[in-house]
Design an enzyme around this catalytic site. Structure first.
Site, mmCIF file in Angstrom:
data_model
loop_
_atom_site.group_PDB
_atom_site.id
_atom_site.type_symbol
_atom_site.label_atom_id
_atom_site.label_comp_id
_atom_site.label_asym_id
_atom_site.label_seq_id
_atom_site.Cartn_x
_atom_site.Cartn_y
_atom_site.Cartn_z
ATOM 1 N N THR A 8 0.800 -1.221 -0.086
ATOM 2 C CA THR A 8 0.051 0.123 0.070
ATOM 3 C C THR A 8 0.754 1.270 0.031
ATOM 4 O O THR A 8 2.034 1.356 0.488
ATOM 5 C CB THR A 8 -0.944 -0.029 1.142
ATOM 6 O OG1 THR A 8 -0.220 0.313 2.380
ATOM 7 C CG2 THR A 8 -1.757 -1.428 1.452
ATOM 8 N N GLY A 9 0.388 2.411 -0.685
ATOM 9 C CA GLY A 9 1.191 3.569 -0.695
ATOM 10 C C GLY A 9 2.517 3.249 -1.690
ATOM 11 O O GLY A 9 3.579 3.836 -1.511
ATOM 12 N N ALA A 10 2.201 2.510 -2.556
ATOM 13 C CA ALA A 10 3.419 2.077 -3.624
ATOM 14 C C ALA A 10 4.013 3.167 -4.414
ATOM 15 O O ALA A 10 4.913 3.124 -4.801
ATOM 16 C CB ALA A 10 3.009 1.003 -4.525
ATOM 17 N N SER A 11 3.196 4.305 -4.594
ATOM 18 C CA SER A 11 3.650 5.532 -5.288
ATOM 19 C C SER A 11 4.376 6.332 -4.359
ATOM 20 O O SER A 11 4.907 7.413 -4.955
ATOM 21 C CB SER A 11 2.485 6.168 -6.079
ATOM 22 O OG SER A 11 1.494 6.600 -4.970
ATOM 23 N N SER A 135 6.990 4.369 12.712
ATOM 24 C CA SER A 135 7.889 5.464 12.739
ATOM 25 C C SER A 135 8.536 5.497 14.292
ATOM 26 O O SER A 135 8.063 5.046 15.012
ATOM 27 C CB SER A 135 6.827 6.889 12.790
ATOM 28 O OG SER A 135 7.490 8.062 13.036
ATOM 29 N N TYR A 148 0.326 12.154 15.317
ATOM 30 C CA TYR A 148 1.020 11.380 14.190
ATOM 31 C C TYR A 148 1.580 10.466 15.204
ATOM 32 O O TYR A 148 1.773 9.185 15.007
ATOM 33 C CB TYR A 148 2.033 12.138 13.702
ATOM 34 C CG TYR A 148 2.977 11.378 12.428
ATOM 35 C CD1 TYR A 148 2.018 10.710 11.554
ATOM 36 C CD2 TYR A 148 4.226 11.042 12.593
ATOM 37 C CE1 TYR A 148 2.852 9.788 10.576
ATOM 38 C CE2 TYR A 148 4.882 9.926 11.771
ATOM 39 C CZ TYR A 148 4.234 9.782 10.983
ATOM 40 O OH TYR A 148 4.961 8.961 9.611
#
Length: 240
Positions: A8-11, A135, A148
């Protein structure tokens, strides 16, 4: 036998490098993106020399319906790399309810729902693996990044708990906690800010997305077959 991994979030910066590294390892890939269709198309062209199957999937993981759309497009599945997400910077007292809802959705609700829905597919395999990109702030917290830090901390707790529940099914669940990595998330900082940041990091530099991708490769490989429920810190010694 073919192996298929969902990124996911490959871009994005880390997702893109993970796609290259996993393609190099021989993985066939589902490449998820939301708004950045052009970047996904470009990524698919870059992956052509690896002679793998690369399947693009568009879905908005900031909405509950986006997960349903994503899962409907998956068939064989051996691994998940959850690299989607956005950051949020500002005083907690100024954080709006919508900002809270959006980050909770994409960082907590969507990965939990996605993984829950994909567990039957993953459990068909003798071995499968999930890697969540969390993170450093999920480990230690940061002022002006309270929201976050909170959602990233929740990801780590989810990984630790789920890993114990599914280990007997041959499934491993781990997290990667990057520090300051040279991606678009750093674009909001001035050159002066970044230089000051480098001074705080014992290694004296920002991390590279390729270094996160190498960790993803390791955690999805047989080389890490006895590693589960762990958080791999990639931060240049910034937090130990």
């Amino acid at each position: 036998m073919k192996r298929f991994a969902l990124i996911t979030g490959a871009s994005g910066g880390m997702g893109r490098k993970a796609a290259h590294r996993l393609a190099e390892d021989g993985w066939n890939l589902y490449l998820h993106y939301n708004r950045n269709k052009e970047a996904c198309i470009e990524l698919m062209k870059e992956l052509e020399p690896y002679l793998i199957e690369a399947i693009p999937i568009s879905a908005d993981l900031e909405s509950p319906e986006g997960v349903d759309r994503l899962v409907e497009s998956l068939f064989q599945l051996d691994a998940i790399v959850y690299a989607s997400g956005t950051s949020h910077y500002g005083l907690f007292m100024d954080t709006t309810p919508k900002e809270m809802d959006d980050l909770i959705q994409i960082h907590i609700k969507s990965p939990m729902k996605l993984i829950q829905m994909c567990l039957p597919k993953l459990m068909r395999n003798e071995q499968s693996s999930i890697v969540v990109i969390s993170s450093i702030w999920g480990q230690t917290g940061a002022a002006c990044e309270v929201l976050y830090s909170t959602v990233k901390g929740a990801q780590i707790s989810f990984v630790k708990a789920l890993s114990k529940e599914v280990a007997m099914n041959g499934m491993r669940v781990n997290a990667i906690a990057p520090g300051a990595i040279d991606t678009n998330m750093m674009k909001g900082f001035t050159d002066e800010d970044i230089e000051q940041l480098k001074e705080e990091i014992p290694a004296g530099r920002l991390g590279k997305p390729e270094e996160v991708a190498d960790a993803v490769s390791f955690l999805l490989s047989p080389r890490s077959s006895y590693i589960t429920g762990q958080v791999l810190s990639i931060n240049g010694g910034w937090y130990t």
